[in-house]
Design an enzyme around this catalytic site. Sequence first.
Site, short mmCIF file in Angstrom:
data_model
loop_
_atom_site.label_atom_id
_atom_site.label_comp_id
_atom_site.label_asym_id
_atom_site.label_seq_id
_atom_site.Cartn_x
_atom_site.Cartn_y
_atom_site.Cartn_z
N HIS A 1 -40.38 -9.54 -3.97
CA HIS A 1 -39.50 -10.68 -4.20
C HIS A 1 -39.72 -11.75 -3.13
O HIS A 1 -40.28 -11.49 -2.08
CB HIS A 1 -38.04 -10.24 -4.19
CG HIS A 1 -37.59 -9.71 -2.86
ND1 HIS A 1 -37.84 -8.43 -2.45
CD2 HIS A 1 -36.92 -10.31 -1.84
CE1 HIS A 1 -37.34 -8.25 -1.25
NE2 HIS A 1 -36.79 -9.37 -0.84
N HIS B 1 -42.05 -16.14 1.21
CA HIS B 1 -43.18 -15.22 1.14
C HIS B 1 -42.79 -13.98 0.35
O HIS B 1 -41.61 -13.75 0.09
CB HIS B 1 -43.62 -14.81 2.55
CG HIS B 1 -42.57 -14.02 3.29
ND1 HIS B 1 -41.54 -14.62 3.96
CD2 HIS B 1 -42.38 -12.69 3.41
CE1 HIS B 1 -40.75 -13.69 4.48
NE2 HIS B 1 -41.25 -12.50 4.17
#
Length: 175
Positions: free
Chosen positions: A118, A30
Amino acid sequence: APEEFAELLELVVRRARAHAAPLAPMDDFHVSLSQSVVLRYHWINPFVQSLKERLAPFHRFFCVADQVKVYTNQNKTRTFIGLEVSAGHFQLLELVSEVDRVMEEFDLPTFYKDPSFHISLAWCVGDLTSRLEGQCLQELQDIVDKFEDSAHLLRIQWEQIRCKSGNKYFSFPLR
């Protein structure tokens, strides 16, 4: 994650381990739009409703996560290898702005000032930044750059935003 992504992940983890970094692959992939917080039970429904209202106007978009980076948590007790978002940063900042407004409504901490969006790939206990940066980081980036399907795999379409509270997930579709 697609099967090809598992192949890429395995190559990255194997290369990092060769540099004496005992990384374990992540199970859940995620991009975070908030810090992890504890919600009081009676806040969950109003919090979710507020998120739903704030995120409703947003449209689907693409981002690319293809820059290998080393991260540590705030306490430096865990190290992560991640793929930083190189395209789609502006759209993610707009989403964070709305999520932050909801956090402020509930007197919760907002997201980091200058976030590095990220996807964490792997992690280990301790601060192993010195082992992973430099030569190792370059080798990991080379793996990602040369991976046969990386252009396809690392382009992500944002169709929804999810909020996890305990073992419940709430989904907010983007238009």
